[in-house]
Design a protein around this motif. Sequence first.
Motif, PDB file in Angstrom:
ATOM      1  N   PRO A  10      24.232 -17.324 -44.618  1.00  0.00           N
ATOM      2  CA  PRO A  10      23.033 -17.848 -44.373  1.00  0.00           C
ATOM      3  C   PRO A  10      22.824 -18.550 -43.223  1.00  0.00           C
ATOM      4  CG  PRO A  10      24.383 -19.004 -46.106  1.00  0.00           C
ATOM      5  CD  PRO A  10      25.142 -17.696 -45.680  1.00  0.00           C
ATOM      6  N   LEU A  11      21.529 -18.694 -42.973  1.00  0.00           N
ATOM      7  CA  LEU A  11      21.279 -19.320 -41.620  1.00  0.00           C
ATOM      8  C   LEU A  11      21.533 -18.927 -40.317  1.00  0.00           C
ATOM      9  CD1 LEU A  11      21.426 -22.942 -42.483  1.00  0.00           C
ATOM     10  CD2 LEU A  11      19.607 -21.817 -42.749  1.00  0.00           C
ATOM     11  N   ILE A  12      22.887 -18.396 -40.294  1.00  0.00           N
ATOM     12  CA  ILE A  12      23.285 -17.579 -39.081  1.00  0.00           C
ATOM     13  C   ILE A  12      22.613 -16.267 -39.049  1.00  0.00           C
ATOM     14  CG2 ILE A  12      25.279 -16.901 -37.708  1.00  0.00           C
ATOM     15  CD1 ILE A  12      26.980 -18.969 -39.029  1.00  0.00           C
ATOM     16  N   SER A  13      22.546 -15.617 -40.198  1.00  0.00           N
ATOM     17  CA  SER A  13      22.068 -14.340 -40.113  1.00  0.00           C
ATOM     18  C   SER A  13      20.547 -14.216 -39.787  1.00  0.00           C
ATOM     19  CB  SER A  13      22.350 -13.641 -41.581  1.00  0.00           C
ATOM     20  OG  SER A  13      21.377 -14.466 -42.611  1.00  0.00           O
ATOM     21  N   LEU A  14      19.941 -15.300 -39.875  1.00  0.00           N
ATOM     22  CA  LEU A  14      18.674 -15.315 -39.337  1.00  0.00           C
ATOM     23  C   LEU A  14      18.416 -15.042 -38.049  1.00  0.00           C
ATOM     24  CD1 LEU A  14      16.998 -18.247 -41.782  1.00  0.00           C
ATOM     25  CD2 LEU A  14      16.650 -15.765 -41.921  1.00  0.00           C
ATOM     26  N   PHE A  15      19.386 -16.044 -37.255  1.00  0.00           N
ATOM     27  CA  PHE A  15      19.366 -15.757 -35.861  1.00  0.00           C
ATOM     28  C   PHE A  15      19.831 -14.316 -35.270  1.00  0.00           C
ATOM     29  CE2 PHE A  15      21.881 -16.586 -31.923  1.00  0.00           C
ATOM     30  CZ  PHE A  15      20.998 -16.944 -31.015  1.00  0.00           C
ATOM     31  N   THR A  16      21.028 -14.006 -35.906  1.00  0.00           N
ATOM     32  CA  THR A  16      21.453 -12.961 -35.238  1.00  0.00           C
ATOM     33  C   THR A  16      20.754 -11.532 -35.726  1.00  0.00           C
ATOM     34  OG1 THR A  16      22.983 -12.643 -37.439  1.00  0.00           O
ATOM     35  CG2 THR A  16      23.814 -13.627 -35.415  1.00  0.00           C
ATOM     36  N   GLY A  17      19.754 -11.804 -36.886  1.00  0.00           N
ATOM     37  CA  GLY A  17      18.824 -10.727 -37.199  1.00  0.00           C
ATOM     38  C   GLY A  17      17.910 -10.891 -36.155  1.00  0.00           C
ATOM     39  N   ILE A  18      17.283 -11.520 -35.705  1.00  0.00           N
ATOM     40  CA  ILE A  18      16.291 -11.620 -34.603  1.00  0.00           C
ATOM     41  C   ILE A  18      16.961 -11.043 -33.294  1.00  0.00           C
ATOM     42  CG2 ILE A  18      14.987 -13.187 -33.103  1.00  0.00           C
ATOM     43  CD1 ILE A  18      14.645 -15.297 -35.048  1.00  0.00           C
ATOM     44  N   LEU A  19      18.225 -11.568 -33.155  1.00  0.00           N
ATOM     45  CA  LEU A  19      18.845 -10.639 -31.956  1.00  0.00           C
ATOM     46  C   LEU A  19      18.769  -9.103 -32.248  1.00  0.00           C
ATOM     47  CD1 LEU A  19      21.942 -13.262 -30.986  1.00  0.00           C
ATOM     48  CD2 LEU A  19      19.891 -12.708 -29.881  1.00  0.00           C
ATOM     49  N   SER A  20      19.371  -8.650 -33.361  1.00  0.00           N
ATOM     50  CA  SER A  20      19.291  -7.247 -33.669  1.00  0.00           C
ATOM     51  C   SER A  20      18.099  -6.661 -33.418  1.00  0.00           C
ATOM     52  CB  SER A  20      19.906  -7.304 -35.019  1.00  0.00           C
ATOM     53  OG  SER A  20      19.895  -5.758 -35.391  1.00  0.00           O
ATOM     54  N   ASP A  21      16.839  -7.406 -33.875  1.00  0.00           N
ATOM     55  CA  ASP A  21      15.550  -6.784 -33.573  1.00  0.00           C
ATOM     56  C   ASP A  21      15.331  -6.571 -32.273  1.00  0.00           C
ATOM     57  OD1 ASP A  21      15.133  -6.693 -36.227  1.00  0.00           O
ATOM     58  OD2 ASP A  21      14.313  -8.887 -36.524  1.00  0.00           O
ATOM     59  N   TYR A  22      15.519  -7.615 -31.455  1.00  0.00           N
ATOM     60  CA  TYR A  22      15.292  -7.444 -29.840  1.00  0.00           C
ATOM     61  C   TYR A  22      16.267  -6.598 -29.041  1.00  0.00           C
ATOM     62  CZ  TYR A  22      11.585 -11.239 -29.661  1.00  0.00           C
ATOM     63  OH  TYR A  22      10.632 -12.004 -29.621  1.00  0.00           O
ATOM     64  N   GLN A  23      17.329  -6.302 -29.747  1.00  0.00           N
ATOM     65  CA  GLN A  23      18.250  -5.318 -29.184  1.00  0.00           C
ATOM     66  C   GLN A  23      17.579  -4.109 -28.400  1.00  0.00           C
ATOM     67  OE1 GLN A  23      21.786  -5.269 -31.704  1.00  0.00           O
ATOM     68  NE2 GLN A  23      22.738  -4.992 -29.653  1.00  0.00           N
ATOM     69  N   PRO A  24      16.683  -3.241 -29.278  1.00  0.00           N
ATOM     70  CA  PRO A  24      16.079  -2.001 -28.727  1.00  0.00           C
ATOM     71  C   PRO A  24      15.028  -2.461 -27.744  1.00  0.00           C
ATOM     72  CG  PRO A  24      15.975  -2.192 -31.126  1.00  0.00           C
ATOM     73  CD  PRO A  24      16.431  -3.597 -30.832  1.00  0.00           C
ATOM     74  N   LEU A  25      14.712  -3.362 -27.711  1.00  0.00           N
ATOM     75  CA  LEU A  25      13.784  -3.978 -26.415  1.00  0.00           C
ATOM     76  C   LEU A  25      14.369  -4.033 -25.246  1.00  0.00           C
ATOM     77  CD1 LEU A  25      11.404  -6.437 -28.111  1.00  0.00           C
ATOM     78  CD2 LEU A  25      11.173  -4.041 -27.966  1.00  0.00           C
ATOM     79  N   TRP A  26      15.659  -4.651 -25.260  1.00  0.00           N
ATOM     80  CA  TRP A  26      16.446  -4.640 -23.858  1.00  0.00           C
ATOM     81  C   TRP A  26      17.097  -3.730 -23.518  1.00  0.00           C
ATOM     82  CZ3 TRP A  26      19.998  -8.710 -27.060  1.00  0.00           C
ATOM     83  CH2 TRP A  26      19.426  -9.829 -27.174  1.00  0.00           C
ATOM     84  N   GLU A  27      17.250  -2.677 -24.459  1.00  0.00           N
ATOM     85  CA  GLU A  27      17.781  -1.372 -23.865  1.00  0.00           C
ATOM     86  C   GLU A  27      16.690  -0.376 -23.508  1.00  0.00           C
ATOM     87  OE1 GLU A  27      19.880  -0.252 -27.667  1.00  0.00           O
ATOM     88  OE2 GLU A  27      20.960  -1.836 -27.733  1.00  0.00           O
ATOM     89  N   SER A  28      15.416  -0.645 -23.841  1.00  0.00           N
ATOM     90  CA  SER A  28      14.505   0.375 -23.475  1.00  0.00           C
ATOM     91  C   SER A  28      13.558  -0.160 -22.676  1.00  0.00           C
ATOM     92  CB  SER A  28      13.716   0.700 -24.837  1.00  0.00           C
ATOM     93  OG  SER A  28      14.684   1.033 -26.025  1.00  0.00           O
ATOM     94  N   PHE A  29      13.277  -1.209 -22.329  1.00  0.00           N
ATOM     95  CA  PHE A  29      12.302  -1.745 -21.429  1.00  0.00           C
ATOM     96  C   PHE A  29      12.905  -2.622 -20.134  1.00  0.00           C
ATOM     97  CE2 PHE A  29      10.346  -1.241 -25.453  1.00  0.00           C
ATOM     98  CZ  PHE A  29       9.255  -0.212 -25.218  1.00  0.00           C
ATOM     99  N   TYR A  30      12.301  -2.276 -19.187  1.00  0.00           N
ATOM    100  CA  TYR A  30      12.707  -3.079 -18.073  1.00  0.00           C
ATOM    101  C   TYR A  30      12.582  -4.388 -17.667  1.00  0.00           C
ATOM    102  CZ  TYR A  30      12.344  -4.389 -13.075  1.00  0.00           C
ATOM    103  OH  TYR A  30      12.529  -5.083 -11.787  1.00  0.00           O
ATOM    104  N   PHE A  31      11.271  -4.934 -18.195  1.00  0.00           N
ATOM    105  CA  PHE A  31      10.659  -6.187 -17.822  1.00  0.00           C
ATOM    106  C   PHE A  31      11.439  -7.156 -18.945  1.00  0.00           C
ATOM    107  CE2 PHE A  31       7.024  -4.084 -15.664  1.00  0.00           C
ATOM    108  CZ  PHE A  31       7.280  -4.811 -14.543  1.00  0.00           C
ATOM    109  N   TYR A  32      11.950  -6.951 -20.053  1.00  0.00           N
ATOM    110  CA  TYR A  32      12.581  -7.669 -20.731  1.00  0.00           C
ATOM    111  C   TYR A  32      13.984  -8.105 -20.361  1.00  0.00           C
ATOM    112  CZ  TYR A  32       9.687  -7.219 -24.981  1.00  0.00           C
ATOM    113  OH  TYR A  32       8.884  -7.604 -25.678  1.00  0.00           O
ATOM    114  N   THR A  33      14.366  -7.535 -19.465  1.00  0.00           N
ATOM    115  CA  THR A  33      15.672  -8.257 -18.686  1.00  0.00           C
ATOM    116  C   THR A  33      15.596  -8.322 -17.113  1.00  0.00           C
ATOM    117  OG1 THR A  33      16.719  -6.099 -18.390  1.00  0.00           O
ATOM    118  CG2 THR A  33      17.317  -7.153 -20.355  1.00  0.00           C
ATOM    119  N   ALA A  34      14.198  -8.119 -16.626  1.00  0.00           N
ATOM    120  CA  ALA A  34      14.198  -8.104 -15.094  1.00  0.00           C
ATOM    121  C   ALA A  34      14.379  -9.346 -14.565  1.00  0.00           C
ATOM    122  CB  ALA A  34      12.728  -7.554 -14.738  1.00  0.00           C
ATOM    123  N   GLY A  35      14.185 -10.485 -15.163  1.00  0.00           N
ATOM    124  CA  GLY A  35      14.365 -11.832 -14.602  1.00  0.00           C
ATOM    125  C   GLY A  35      13.485 -12.046 -13.230  1.00  0.00           C
TER     126      GLY A  35
END
Length: 381
Positions: free
Chosen positions: A355-380
């Motif tokens: 509980p609780l920790i899974s909420l945070f890691t679940g959001i990380l999991s949802d954003y993983q495809p975005l980091w992997e597919s789109f340039y501007f998410y990690t362009a900095g």
Amino acid sequence: MPLAKLTQWYEGFILNNAAQVSSIESTVRSLTYILPGRFSDADLASEALYTLLNFIGLYHDHVLHKAVGRALRSGRLSATLPDPPAINRYHRYFFEHGQKPSLYRQLSLILTLLQFSESLVEMVVRKKWGNKSKWRAVTLIELAKVACRLALINLSGKRMLLSPAYPDRELEPEAVGLLFEPAAPQPNLVDSGDSRSPGWRGSRTGLRYASISSIVDGSAGSNAGVTDYLRTKASRSESVVCPSDLVPRLTHRRLLGEYLFALRPILYVFAIRKWGRRAWLPWVISLAIESLSRLLSVSSSRKRSTGVSLGSSLELTELSRRLWLFLYYFLRSPFYERFTKPRLDRIIKRTQNKPLISLFTGILSDYQPLWESFYFYTAGS
């Protein structure tokens, strides 16, 4: 309804309901962080909503700033305005007194709008026209941003480019009503040296100033009151220097570092298009350029002729922000696939039932495809 009347009505609505509008902005903005992964095309919907909110927020900031400016000129403010942030003083100085104020303002706005919408444009182009067209769009956006940054560096007299490039909100909407509440009328006296005069009002700005006689504590020949008054108005060195001096002109080495920092994103994109995103060479080239830029940027003296030390100026904030940008290299290919992703997957798998920790890691999991597919998410950039 004509556009001019509609705009006037909307601006009046914003000023009369500033607190509620701000609350709605915050609530909807929070939703954009949890939408990705919730349904089909949720990432596109979230990014579109986030971009729209940023555009609207920028317009609301303009409305608030314009309203306060009108109130200052007419003398209708019933409370004292807080000092604006140093970065806003700096930008607005070049908006009004720079080499080409109008061009500086327009470029700052264009750069900000590009940063707000770049991820959305990348998503839409990839979804509609494919990956090859996506990289064309990314290249054009980065070229436009680099052109804006290089021009802003030169228009500012070769000073460090700060982020954000456009003034942020100076006054929270909740405070607008307090500033415009009716106040007891005060006599508009001119300071003629008479000790009975409480002060005077400037004819241009409408601001009220205390007379010197009212500041002095009453002792003949004593200047302790004046000293105390000035000390409260100048508690920080940044508050008494010219706004342009908040960021000193760059020396030759530091100017080279600034140009490298501005050029780094487009050089990274060119390298990706030549060797591919999963190749090590673009990653290494970008890291080397950014490291060299930082080395040149921090190699100069820590004390300026203006009396503002690097440790207390806007430069330190910007250098600190740029240091955090190095974290994006952990999320960029090929480092991400080789090192970050396996470890992140293990952490998500181990915490998915906690509980609780899974909420945070679940959001990380949802954003993983975005980091992997789109340039501007990690362009900095």
